[in-house]
Write a protein that holds these residues in place. Sequence first.
Motif, PDB file in Angstrom:
ATOM      1  N   GLY A 170     -14.438-187.033  53.384  1.00 48.90           N
ATOM      2  CA  GLY A 170     -13.055-187.094  52.938  1.00 48.90           C
ATOM      3  C   GLY A 170     -12.139-186.106  53.643  1.00 48.90           C
ATOM      4  N   VAL A 218      -9.397-185.066  56.104  1.00 46.63           N
ATOM      5  CA  VAL A 218      -8.301-185.788  56.731  1.00 46.63           C
ATOM      6  C   VAL A 218      -7.315-184.780  57.311  1.00 46.63           C
ATOM      7  N   GLY A 235      -3.669-184.262  60.080  1.00 45.93           N
ATOM      8  CA  GLY A 235      -2.561-184.891  60.790  1.00 45.93           C
ATOM      9  C   GLY A 235      -2.699-184.618  62.275  1.00 45.93           C
ATOM     10  N   SER A 280      -3.368-180.733  62.493  1.00 49.77           N
ATOM     11  CA  SER A 280      -2.992-179.991  61.279  1.00 49.77           C
ATOM     12  C   SER A 280      -4.007-180.237  60.182  1.00 49.77           C
ATOM     13  N   GLY A 338      -3.401-176.420  55.947  1.00 47.83           N
ATOM     14  CA  GLY A 338      -2.425-175.351  56.102  1.00 47.83           C
ATOM     15  C   GLY A 338      -2.360-174.718  57.477  1.00 47.83           C
ATOM     16  N   THR A 362       0.544-172.377  57.389  1.00 45.22           N
ATOM     17  CA  THR A 362       1.460-172.642  56.276  1.00 45.22           C
ATOM     18  C   THR A 362       0.775-172.248  54.972  1.00 45.22           C
ATOM     19  N   ASP A 401      -0.505-190.435  52.761  1.00 45.74           N
ATOM     20  CA  ASP A 401      -0.274-190.382  54.214  1.00 45.74           C
ATOM     21  C   ASP A 401       0.591-189.170  54.574  1.00 45.74           C
ATOM     22  N   ALA A 415      -1.545-186.115  54.292  1.00 40.45           N
ATOM     23  CA  ALA A 415      -2.530-186.086  55.385  1.00 40.45           C
ATOM     24  C   ALA A 415      -1.879-185.694  56.691  1.00 40.45           C
ATOM     25  N   SER A 416      -0.686-186.241  56.946  1.00 42.57           N
ATOM     26  CA  SER A 416      -0.025-185.944  58.223  1.00 42.57           C
ATOM     27  C   SER A 416       0.331-184.465  58.318  1.00 42.57           C
ATOM     28  N   GLY A 417       0.506-183.807  57.176  1.00 46.58           N
ATOM     29  CA  GLY A 417       0.776-182.372  57.197  1.00 46.58           C
ATOM     30  C   GLY A 417      -0.493-181.548  57.098  1.00 46.58           C
ATOM     31  N   GLY A 418      -1.634-182.220  57.135  1.00 41.95           N
ATOM     32  CA  GLY A 418      -2.910-181.518  57.091  1.00 41.95           C
ATOM     33  C   GLY A 418      -3.294-181.046  55.696  1.00 41.95           C
ATOM     34  N   GLN A 419      -2.634-181.574  54.681  1.00 38.43           N
ATOM     35  CA  GLN A 419      -2.955-181.176  53.302  1.00 38.43           C
ATOM     36  C   GLN A 419      -4.040-182.107  52.761  1.00 38.43           C
ATOM     37  N   ALA A 420      -5.273-181.840  53.183  1.00 31.39           N
ATOM     38  CA  ALA A 420      -6.383-182.757  52.888  1.00 31.39           C
ATOM     39  C   ALA A 420      -6.641-182.884  51.388  1.00 31.39           C
ATOM     40  N   THR A 421      -6.576-181.770  50.677  1.00 32.61           N
ATOM     41  CA  THR A 421      -6.867-181.817  49.240  1.00 32.61           C
ATOM     42  C   THR A 421      -5.838-182.673  48.513  1.00 32.61           C
ATOM     43  N   TYR A 470      -4.958-190.459  47.423  1.00 37.03           N
ATOM     44  CA  TYR A 470      -5.793-191.634  47.736  1.00 37.03           C
ATOM     45  C   TYR A 470      -6.701-191.992  46.546  1.00 37.03           C
ATOM     46  N   GLU A 516      -8.366-198.620  53.203  1.00 37.46           N
ATOM     47  CA  GLU A 516      -7.780-197.417  53.807  1.00 37.46           C
ATOM     48  C   GLU A 516      -8.004-196.191  52.924  1.00 37.46           C
ATOM     49  N   ARG A 559     -11.716-195.233  52.748  1.00 34.68           N
ATOM     50  CA  ARG A 559     -12.153-194.544  53.977  1.00 34.68           C
ATOM     51  C   ARG A 559     -11.624-193.114  53.988  1.00 34.68           C
ATOM     52  N   ALA A 560     -10.354-192.962  53.587  1.00 32.92           N
ATOM     53  CA  ALA A 560      -9.761-191.617  53.594  1.00 32.92           C
ATOM     54  C   ALA A 560     -10.502-190.684  52.638  1.00 32.92           C
ATOM     55  N   LEU A 561     -11.098-191.258  51.605  1.00 36.41           N
ATOM     56  CA  LEU A 561     -11.870-190.433  50.659  1.00 36.41           C
ATOM     57  C   LEU A 561     -13.300-190.215  51.129  1.00 36.41           C
ATOM     58  N   GLY A 562     -13.615-190.742  52.306  1.00 38.80           N
ATOM     59  CA  GLY A 562     -14.946-190.514  52.865  1.00 38.80           C
ATOM     60  C   GLY A 562     -15.970-191.516  52.391  1.00 38.80           C
TER      61      GLY A 562
END
Lengths: 249, 221
Positions: free
Chosen positions: A65, A67, A69, A85, A88, B24, B84, B87-93, B99, B111, B114-117
């Motif tokens: 899981g 993910v 950017g 990214s 953070g 960040t 999305d 995710a695009s900002g890298g905030q996976a949690t 998701y 989608e 998959r994003a949840l692995g």
Amino acid sequence: MNRETPMRHHLNALPLLGILLAAACAAPSPVDEVVASSLAARGGIEKLRALRSIRQTGTVSASGGRVAGIVREVKRPGMFRLEFSYEGTTSVFANDGTTGWQVAPLQGQFEPQAMPPEADAAGGADQRDVEGYLVDWREKGHVVELVGREQLPGGEAFKLKVTLKGGTVRYDYVDVATRQVVRADVPRILKGRPVVLETTFSDFRDEGGLVFPHVLETHVKDRPQAVRIVVKKVEINPDLDDARFQLPR
Amino acid sequence: MVIALAAAPLFADVVHLKGGGRITGEIVEQTAESVTVNIGGGNLSVGASSVVRIEKSTSPVQEFRTRAASIPPGDAEAWRELGDWAASGGQATLAGEAYSQVVAILPNDPEANRALGRVQYNGAWVTEAEAYRAQGFVEFEGEWMTPTERQSILRDREAREAADQKAWEAQMQAEAAEKREREAQEEADRRAFMTGGLPQYGDPIPWGYGPASWPVQPFSQ
């Protein structure tokens, strides 16, 4: 019986033979035909040659899981920049055409650091060619061979063996029906062990007259785990300052 | 949700590094030498000389909570869009949270799964471990692979270790042989000196400072 007749027949046939030979010479070789049709399917060689820069924005997901950017920028000649990214932090991996460098805060690397040339080769120097290595491949010093046809899950594909100028050998699979490159097999060294990375390309969409895959899925050959890139946005010829690609001093 | 909103900081600190790298989070300590940022999963300390500038920005957690609070029940697309964005900002949690909401509404959404692995196996979305194990793969040092490949890696490693061991032993034997030879030579020299009398002309004198060879005996000329 006139003894010159057979010779005359041969002479009469010469123009026809010439036409056939000329036609044979003019006809593209199978490899050229496959490459040309593939480039046409991507939007045409002229549009590809006119491509100055590109920016692709999306997400990359991996097992567990995870993910992140990603923003990928490529600009002539041979400039490349990837922003990654995750949790953070934003890391940058770049090359200005000659020097590769990176800054990766999540790995504790807070200062831009030049990378050795072998890292560029290992990372895929071919990724820095904005139009793709199949465009004008002979002039670029690559060698492309058509080595067969293979049945892939999505249909039959031409198999191209591409020997890049630096010596790296990769295999590209061109779908017979759509003429898009739907898979690539690339050798890499992972954790000191040679492996083959298999990448499948799908969800092809037109972006400003050029066709790009929007889903790229990579896994180590014979292993199930995959890294999946989903491209959300493609910008054609964005203004990208050269300084973005240069190692900061 | 109210508690989460209250707990999330309103703003985030964006620490810009040379070359475009960024951190960040929330600055928890700043001195003349370094800046320490809490990025959620832990603290990162960076030398002040590596920092180009620091700016305040809307906290991604705060923005996520605000947007999440406005999503109507059952709106999978809004959750997907929020996932999305995170995710695009890298905030996976945060992306995982969004998701998970998509999957709660649309259990078979490819989608979001998959994003949840998760991976699809026999028509169902299951965890990677479940799917890979069922297909006969084994986990080895964090990677799933065939038992054959694992064996191959172990064999290569054993062969490399055996070769290293052999090379080390050969080196040790060579050094021991050299030492034995040197000691034998020294012993032979000592015996020769003791039994054969004085060194001959041209013999080196193992004495440190002094002549390099035995001097000519002027009296015998």
